[in-house]
Design a protein around this motif. Structure first.
Motif, PDB file in Angstrom:
ATOM      1  N   GLN A  10      41.406  14.549  -9.303  1.00 54.79           N
ATOM      2  CA  GLN A  10      42.644  13.788  -9.425  1.00 54.79           C
ATOM      3  C   GLN A  10      43.239  13.510  -8.049  1.00 54.79           C
ATOM      4  N   ARG A  11      43.659  12.287  -7.843  1.00 53.51           N
ATOM      5  CA  ARG A  11      44.214  11.895  -6.544  1.00 53.51           C
ATOM      6  C   ARG A  11      45.471  12.693  -6.207  1.00 53.51           C
ATOM      7  N   ASP A  12      45.605  13.022  -4.940  1.00 56.77           N
ATOM      8  CA  ASP A  12      46.812  13.672  -4.416  1.00 56.77           C
ATOM      9  C   ASP A  12      47.138  14.974  -5.146  1.00 56.77           C
ATOM     10  N   ASN A  13      46.095  15.674  -5.586  1.00 55.81           N
ATOM     11  CA  ASN A  13      46.288  16.941  -6.284  1.00 55.81           C
ATOM     12  C   ASN A  13      45.543  18.027  -5.507  1.00 55.81           C
ATOM     13  N   ASP A  38      34.110  11.642  -5.175  1.00 52.83           N
ATOM     14  CA  ASP A  38      34.715  10.316  -5.033  1.00 52.83           C
ATOM     15  C   ASP A  38      35.278  10.155  -3.631  1.00 52.83           C
ATOM     16  N   GLU A  39      35.540   8.934  -3.250  1.00 53.32           N
ATOM     17  CA  GLU A  39      35.900   8.644  -1.864  1.00 53.32           C
ATOM     18  C   GLU A  39      37.217   9.289  -1.434  1.00 53.32           C
ATOM     19  N   ALA A  40      38.222   9.299  -2.324  1.00 49.41           N
ATOM     20  CA  ALA A  40      39.495   9.931  -1.954  1.00 49.41           C
ATOM     21  C   ALA A  40      39.318  11.431  -1.755  1.00 49.41           C
ATOM     22  N   THR A  41      38.518  12.060  -2.625  1.00 49.54           N
ATOM     23  CA  THR A  41      38.271  13.496  -2.488  1.00 49.54           C
ATOM     24  C   THR A  41      37.454  13.777  -1.240  1.00 49.54           C
ATOM     25  N   GLY A  42      36.514  12.903  -0.940  1.00 45.72           N
ATOM     26  CA  GLY A  42      35.715  13.067   0.270  1.00 45.72           C
ATOM     27  C   GLY A  42      36.567  13.107   1.515  1.00 45.72           C
ATOM     28  N   ASP A  43      37.579  12.256   1.579  1.00 41.75           N
ATOM     29  CA  ASP A  43      38.489  12.270   2.724  1.00 41.75           C
ATOM     30  C   ASP A  43      39.283  13.572   2.791  1.00 41.75           C
ATOM     31  N   VAL A  61      28.634  14.422 -14.331  1.00 45.44           N
ATOM     32  CA  VAL A  61      29.831  14.112 -13.551  1.00 45.44           C
ATOM     33  C   VAL A  61      30.946  15.041 -14.012  1.00 45.44           C
ATOM     34  N   VAL A  62      31.590  15.701 -13.063  1.00 44.44           N
ATOM     35  CA  VAL A  62      32.690  16.620 -13.354  1.00 44.44           C
ATOM     36  C   VAL A  62      34.004  15.913 -13.039  1.00 44.44           C
ATOM     37  N   SER A  63      34.885  15.846 -14.038  1.00 46.59           N
ATOM     38  CA  SER A  63      36.204  15.236 -13.870  1.00 46.59           C
ATOM     39  C   SER A  63      37.232  16.353 -13.798  1.00 46.59           C
ATOM     40  N   ILE A  64      37.986  16.413 -12.698  1.00 44.33           N
ATOM     41  CA  ILE A  64      38.983  17.459 -12.509  1.00 44.33           C
ATOM     42  C   ILE A  64      40.369  16.823 -12.506  1.00 44.33           C
TER      43      ILE A  64
END
Length: 279
Positions: A10-13, A38-43, A61-64
């Motif tokens: 999840q973004r920003d989490n 995903d790219e946001a998590t990679g950063d 695929v793991v969705s958190i």
């Protein structure tokens, strides 16, 4: 893609990113191949990142995050097996507690290495298509919604509902939605539609603030549902609240099952326990 596992957090989490980093480290240590994120998590965690859609080539695929994160993942990876780790409040789709995520993922990967097929729960999706097949929206895991020029009171239109070519109802309404069992707990429930057990083979058609009787209807999942909208200059059909198509009424939309369902793997949610969290 040479990675067997994709991870979307999840973004920003910060909690989601921390767990993603732990999973990357564990899987790489235990299986010699690092997952992609995903790219946001990679950063956020300095890990190998790819677009989420590229993860359709993974074995898992793991969705958190919450159900919204899993909906996002499902739109991108389609029938690729998905494991949902729940950081949300309810978790109809995400059954795995974060504390158990590492063990569940490693168990699933051990099964894959042993060529054991992953047991899964199949979630149907819906496809909305124009009358002349000149457009088709991305598949919906929750619902397809048709409404007038704007959503809500005062933005209505006349909507006629036909099931397998037979008229069920017609009324001026704020809109009409067609929901899957998965989506019965979402927008459908807020509009007075019935809850549907996730294992049921059914779809639900629910009118929104209809002027004439339009009792919610449960139909066979293989029924062809057509929604004809008129008496308005503009209308919209929307898939899962994101993908939309502008209509110039009178217009007819056909809603049927999409070809590729979503597959959830790992422990499954207790539906009735999850319902208690809605109150």
């Amino acid at each position: 893609m040479d990675a067997a596992v994709g991870i979307v957090a999840q973004r920003d989490n910060a909690r989601a990113h921390e767990l993603a980093a732990t999973l990357v480290e564990t899987v790489e240590r235990e299986y010699g191949s690092a997952p992609v994120v995903d790219e946001a998590t990679g950063d956020a965690i300095d890990a190998r990142a790819v677009p989420v859609a590229s993860m359709s080539a993974c074995e898992l695929v793991v969705s958190i995050g919450g159900d919204g994160t899993l909906l996002f993942v499902a739109r991108a990876v389609g029938s690729t097996p998905i494991l949902g780790v729940n950081l949300g409040e309810v978790g109809f789709l995400n059954a795995v507690d974060p504390a158990n995520a590492v063990d569940v993922v490693t168990d699933l990967l051990a099964g894959l290495q042993a060529d054991t097929s992953l047991e899964s729960r199949t979630l149907v999706r819906l496809r909305a298509t124009g009358a002349d097949a000149d457009w088709t929206l991305e598949p919906a895991l929750n619902e397809v919604l048709v409404h007038g020029p704007r959503r809500g009171h005062g933005g209505g239109a006349t909507v006629a509902i036909d099931v397998d070519g037979k008229r069920y109802a017609e009324s001026d309404a704020d809109g009409v939605l067609v929901a899957t069992p998965t989506g019965s707990t979402a927008y459908n429930l807020s509009e007075g539609g019935p809850l549907v057990d996730p294992s049921a083979d059914a779809l639900v058609v629910t009118g929104m603030a209809a002027a004439e009787p339009m009792t919610p209807l449960v139909v066979d999942p293989f029924a062809a549902i057509t929604l004809t909208v008129s008496d308005t200059d503009t209308a919209y059909v929307i898939s899962d609240g994101r993908n939309r198509q502008r209509l110039e009424p009178p217009a007819t939309i056909t809603v049927t099952l999409a070809e590729n369902p979503v597959h959830l793997v790992g422990p499954q949610t207790n539906f009735f326990e999850a319902l208690e969290k809605l109150e």
